[in-house]
Design a protein around this motif. Structure first.
Motif, PDB file in Angstrom:
ATOM      1  N   THR A  27       0.850  -1.188   0.000  1.00  0.00           N
ATOM      2  CA  THR A  27       0.000   0.000   0.000  1.00  0.00           C
ATOM      3  C   THR A  27       0.882   1.233   0.000  1.00  0.00           C
ATOM      4  O   THR A  27       1.786   1.359   0.838  1.00  0.00           O
ATOM      5  N   ILE A  28       0.642   2.126  -0.957  1.00  0.00           N
ATOM      6  CA  ILE A  28       1.363   3.394  -1.054  1.00  0.00           C
ATOM      7  C   ILE A  28       0.334   4.486  -1.274  1.00  0.00           C
ATOM      8  O   ILE A  28      -0.430   4.438  -2.248  1.00  0.00           O
ATOM      9  N   GLN A  83      -1.667  -2.838  -4.136  1.00  0.00           N
ATOM     10  CA  GLN A  83      -1.451  -3.765  -5.239  1.00  0.00           C
ATOM     11  C   GLN A  83      -0.592  -4.926  -4.736  1.00  0.00           C
ATOM     12  O   GLN A  83       0.246  -4.742  -3.849  1.00  0.00           O
ATOM     13  N   VAL A  84      -0.810  -6.111  -5.296  1.00  0.00           N
ATOM     14  CA  VAL A  84       0.038  -7.253  -4.982  1.00  0.00           C
ATOM     15  C   VAL A  84       1.256  -7.203  -5.903  1.00  0.00           C
ATOM     16  O   VAL A  84       1.122  -7.044  -7.116  1.00  0.00           O
ATOM     17  N   VAL A 129       8.544   4.469  -3.475  1.00  0.00           N
ATOM     18  CA  VAL A 129       7.801   5.294  -2.525  1.00  0.00           C
ATOM     19  C   VAL A 129       8.450   6.678  -2.489  1.00  0.00           C
ATOM     20  O   VAL A 129       9.556   6.826  -1.971  1.00  0.00           O
ATOM     21  N   PRO A 130       7.799   7.683  -3.051  1.00  0.00           N
ATOM     22  CA  PRO A 130       8.340   9.032  -2.966  1.00  0.00           C
ATOM     23  C   PRO A 130       8.403   9.529  -1.519  1.00  0.00           C
ATOM     24  O   PRO A 130       7.685   9.036  -0.644  1.00  0.00           O
ATOM     25  N   HIS A 189       3.118   4.347   3.562  1.00  0.00           N
ATOM     26  CA  HIS A 189       3.225   3.066   2.865  1.00  0.00           C
ATOM     27  C   HIS A 189       3.443   1.935   3.858  1.00  0.00           C
ATOM     28  O   HIS A 189       3.844   2.156   4.996  1.00  0.00           O
ATOM     29  N   GLY A 190       3.161   0.711   3.406  1.00  0.00           N
ATOM     30  CA  GLY A 190       3.370  -0.465   4.229  1.00  0.00           C
ATOM     31  C   GLY A 190       3.149  -1.715   3.398  1.00  0.00           C
ATOM     32  O   GLY A 190       2.684  -1.639   2.252  1.00  0.00           O
TER      33      GLY A 190
END
Length: 111
Positions: A67-68, A73-74, A83-84, A89-90
């Motif tokens: 997740t971002i 998405q997988v 990741v900017p 995210h995680g």
């Protein structure tokens, strides 16, 4: 001044347990960039967080729900994500896996 390290071998750095089923080891770094390997057991979570560093991640093994910035998405083995700076995210490990992350600049909090 410390001599610049140009090479890293897998047995040179120790794994640090971050949480049950979640480990990390810093592979190599300069002030500008850092490479880190993360290990996850199936179901382990890299909790949602943010930091000022740019992060590029490569899925070396396994499959992760990533997740971002609220988008999920997988991403499977051989896939990548970026990741900017500053985005939340995680990840969740859908199976046992490893991520190889690059941070710019290096993460002093990992040293």
């Amino acid at each position: 001044m410390t001599e610049q390290k140009f090479f890293a071998q897998p047995n040179e750095t120790e794994w640090t347990e971050l949480a049950p089923g979640n480990t990390r080891r810093v592979l190599i770094y300069t002030p500008e960039v850092m490479q880190v390997e993360f290990g996850f057991d199936k179901g382990a979570v890299g909790a949602l967080h943010s930091h000022p560093h740019i992060q590029v991640s490569y899925v070396a093994e396994g499959s992760f729900e990533v997740t971002i910035d609220g988008k999920t998405q997988v991403v499977g083995q051989g896939g990548s994500f970026i990741v900017p700076s500053g985005l939340v995210h995680g990840v969740v490990a859908l199976e046992k896996g490893r991520l190889v992350d690059v941070f710019a600049p290096h993460r002093a909090d990992f040293l």
